[in-house]
Design a protein around this motif. Structure first.
Motif, mmCIF file in Angstrom:
data_model
loop_
_atom_site.group_PDB
_atom_site.id
_atom_site.type_symbol
_atom_site.label_atom_id
_atom_site.label_comp_id
_atom_site.label_asym_id
_atom_site.label_seq_id
_atom_site.Cartn_x
_atom_site.Cartn_y
_atom_site.Cartn_z
ATOM 1 N N THR A 45 1.189 -1.229 -0.372
ATOM 2 C CA THR A 45 0.164 -0.010 -0.162
ATOM 3 C C THR A 45 0.760 1.710 0.081
ATOM 4 O OG1 THR A 45 0.275 0.159 2.444
ATOM 5 C CG2 THR A 45 -1.080 -1.453 0.881
ATOM 6 N N ASP A 107 -1.236 -7.600 -8.813
ATOM 7 C CA ASP A 107 -1.936 -6.995 -9.748
ATOM 8 C C ASP A 107 -1.151 -7.481 -11.009
ATOM 9 O OD1 ASP A 107 -3.585 -5.785 -8.107
ATOM 10 O OD2 ASP A 107 -2.307 -3.882 -7.796
ATOM 11 N N ASN A 110 -4.155 -9.064 -13.295
ATOM 12 C CA ASN A 110 -4.844 -8.984 -13.532
ATOM 13 C C ASN A 110 -4.902 -7.272 -15.058
ATOM 14 O OD1 ASN A 110 -7.205 -5.596 -13.467
ATOM 15 N ND2 ASN A 110 -7.446 -6.590 -12.287
ATOM 16 N N TRP A 113 -5.534 -3.653 -14.837
ATOM 17 C CA TRP A 113 -4.181 -3.001 -14.462
ATOM 18 C C TRP A 113 -3.010 -2.663 -15.161
ATOM 19 C CZ3 TRP A 113 -6.675 0.024 -11.140
ATOM 20 C CH2 TRP A 113 -7.306 -0.744 -10.763
ATOM 21 N N TYR A 156 -0.531 9.892 2.546
ATOM 22 C CA TYR A 156 0.049 9.046 1.531
ATOM 23 C C TYR A 156 0.599 9.611 0.476
ATOM 24 C CZ TYR A 156 -4.030 6.343 2.860
ATOM 25 O OH TYR A 156 -5.894 6.161 3.795
ATOM 26 N N ASN A 322 -8.975 6.629 -10.855
ATOM 27 C CA ASN A 322 -8.931 5.345 -9.695
ATOM 28 C C ASN A 322 -7.478 4.514 -9.831
ATOM 29 O OD1 ASN A 322 -11.493 5.900 -8.735
ATOM 30 N ND2 ASN A 322 -12.083 5.474 -10.648
ATOM 31 N N HIS A 326 -5.762 2.991 -6.629
ATOM 32 C CA HIS A 326 -5.384 2.369 -6.368
ATOM 33 C C HIS A 326 -4.216 1.607 -5.636
ATOM 34 C CE1 HIS A 326 -4.960 -2.643 -6.706
ATOM 35 N NE2 HIS A 326 -4.178 -2.673 -7.457
ATOM 36 N N GLY A 329 -2.695 2.943 -2.793
ATOM 37 C CA GLY A 329 -2.957 2.216 -1.593
ATOM 38 C C GLY A 329 -4.696 2.811 -1.169
ATOM 39 N N PRO A 331 -8.202 4.511 0.575
ATOM 40 C CA PRO A 331 -8.813 3.373 0.893
ATOM 41 C C PRO A 331 -9.909 2.714 0.179
ATOM 42 C CG PRO A 331 -8.760 5.588 2.327
ATOM 43 C CD PRO A 331 -7.638 5.464 0.969
ATOM 44 N N GLN A 332 -10.160 1.427 -0.080
ATOM 45 C CA GLN A 332 -10.956 1.103 -1.232
ATOM 46 C C GLN A 332 -12.270 1.784 -1.448
ATOM 47 O OE1 GLN A 332 -11.247 -2.884 -0.618
ATOM 48 N NE2 GLN A 332 -9.184 -3.265 -1.061
ATOM 49 N N ASN A 333 -12.901 2.595 -0.448
ATOM 50 C CA ASN A 333 -14.423 2.861 -0.744
ATOM 51 C C ASN A 333 -14.157 4.624 -1.265
ATOM 52 O OD1 ASN A 333 -12.903 4.515 1.848
ATOM 53 N ND2 ASN A 333 -14.779 4.075 2.793
ATOM 54 N N THR A 335 -13.403 6.650 -4.703
ATOM 55 C CA THR A 335 -12.820 6.869 -5.763
ATOM 56 C C THR A 335 -13.242 7.951 -6.153
ATOM 57 O OG1 THR A 335 -15.618 6.569 -5.732
ATOM 58 C CG2 THR A 335 -14.001 4.440 -6.448
#
Length: 390
Positions: A45, A107, A110, A113, A156, A322, A326, A329, A331-333, A335
């Motif tokens: 992250t 990733d 993916n 990505w 961050y 986004n 990612h 790192g 927070p996933q919520n 966007t």
């Protein structure tokens, strides 16, 4: 959250142009700056710098005249703070070796990505090759002016260079959420974003702070097709009531470029036509100065001096933004917000709308406008907007 009294932020940068001052050198401290940041597989992250190819940075401290007496400790400290803020940083040109953040191990399988990662590699390659071809390889000076449009998010470790009309309002919202100043981007009003003083700018730090962040934080910018960005700025500033751009820019433009202008137009500065605006933009003897909303990205963010780790585009904002969140790192919520908070009932400036505005111009004016933004077109790999351009 309790916001403090707003202060002017994302407005004309004319005052910032006066920040540059002539300095003399007393001592030079050589340090190293890594070309970019890499994402550690062990700490997925965080983006960490693992590149060992480094370019020299020199801090130049202003010469204090010998023999000058310092009357008090307070005077000495005040003078030292002035020196740290105003004296330039000498930095060599960025290396031509391409280094990018590395995908996390989970990733790499993916496809989405991987595709976005390859797009980043290509954008950085084109940007660096353009800089290498058209810019001098000699040492250049980074002053507080060069980093005055870069916003800092320390939690961050992000540096964001603001490019107006390329999603800057929503990016500032995202930075405020990352910094813990708000729980959601939806909670932050437009005036809070642009007239609040909640985000720190890089030029507000001393040399050590600037160097440390340029060397270790993830540096990113988002850009937009130059003609489309220009039309978006014109529509926003001149086709809606505005108590700054109409009296400051509108009055000067109408006075200089409109034949038989009415007294009302000369008094208010309202009703500037796009063709008049372009005449102002292309005039080497403009009646009023340049503004950040239609200035070159090359001037706003100095991409040939500052080695940006991530280059996003307005045209692919959702994907790029986004993907960046990612990588750092976030927070996933969290966007990137999609809403348009100014003139929300008005259609966004599109390619079709842009072409309609430029159709009002002569072929010569379109060509001169393209020449004006030529480096932005070249550096960020945008196609010619009209077939007759060369």
């Amino acid at each position: 959250m309790g916001f403090q009294q707003p202060k002017k932020d994302c407005v004309s940068s004319n005052k910032q142009d006066r920040r540059l001052r002539k300095n003399t050198a007393e001592r030079v401290v050589t340090v190293k700056q890594s070309d970019s940041l890499h994402l550690s597989e062990n700490v997925p992250t965080k983006l960490q710098s693992t590149d060992r190819r480094q370019s020299s940075i020199m801090f130049v401290m202003k010469d204090q005249q010998k023999g000058e007496e310092i009357n008090s400790i307070r005077l000495h400290k005040r003078r030292r703070r002035f020196i740290l803020k105003k004296s330039p940083i000498l930095i060599s040109m960025n290396s031509s070796i391409l280094n990018l953040p590395t995908l996390k191990s989970e990733d790499r399988n993916n496809n989405e990505w991987k595709s976005l990662y390859q797009i980043q590699r290509e954008r950085k390659r084109i940007m660096r090759e353009t800089c290498s071809k058209y810019k001098s390889n000699n040492r250049r000076i980074i002053t507080p002016y060069h980093v005055s449009r870069i916003f800092v998010e320390d939690k961050y470790r992000v540096l964001y260079c603001e490019v107006p009309k390329a999603g800057c309002s929503n990016w500032k919202r995202v930075l405020m959420v990352l910094n813990g100043l708000a729980s959601s981007t939806k909670d932050i009003q437009h005036n809070t974003v642009h007239y609040g003083n909640y985000l720190k700018r890089l030029d507000g730090f001393d040399h050590k702070g600037i160097y440390h962040r340029l060397n270790t934080y993830t540096k990113m910018l988002f850009i937009r097709e130059p003609f489309e960005k220009l039309v978006s700025a014109f529509r926003d500033k001149f086709e809606h009531p505005n108590n700054y751009y109409h009296p400051v820019f509108g009055k000067a433009i109408i006075s200089r470029y409109r034949v038989n202008a009415t007294k009302e137009a000369l008094k208010t500065g309202s009703g500037v036509k796009f063709k008049e605006f372009i005449e102002y933009l292309l005039d080497v003897h403009r009646p009023v100065g340049m503004d950040i909303h239609w200035d070159h990205v090359n001037r706003l963010c100095s991409p040939c001096l500052i080695d940006y780790d991530f280059v996003g585009k307005f045209e692919s904002m959702e994907e790029d933004a986004n993907f960046f969140l990612h990588l750092i790192g976030a927070p996933q919520n969290l966007t990137f917000p999609k809403f348009k908070d100014r003139h929300s009932n008005e259609e966004r400036t599109t390619t079709k709308i842009t072409q309609q505005y430029f159709a009002e111009l002569s072929p010569s004016q379109r060509q001169q406008s393209y020449d004006f933004y030529y480096m932005d077109y070249l550096m960020f790999n945008y196609s010619k907007p009209f077939e007759d351009l060369y």
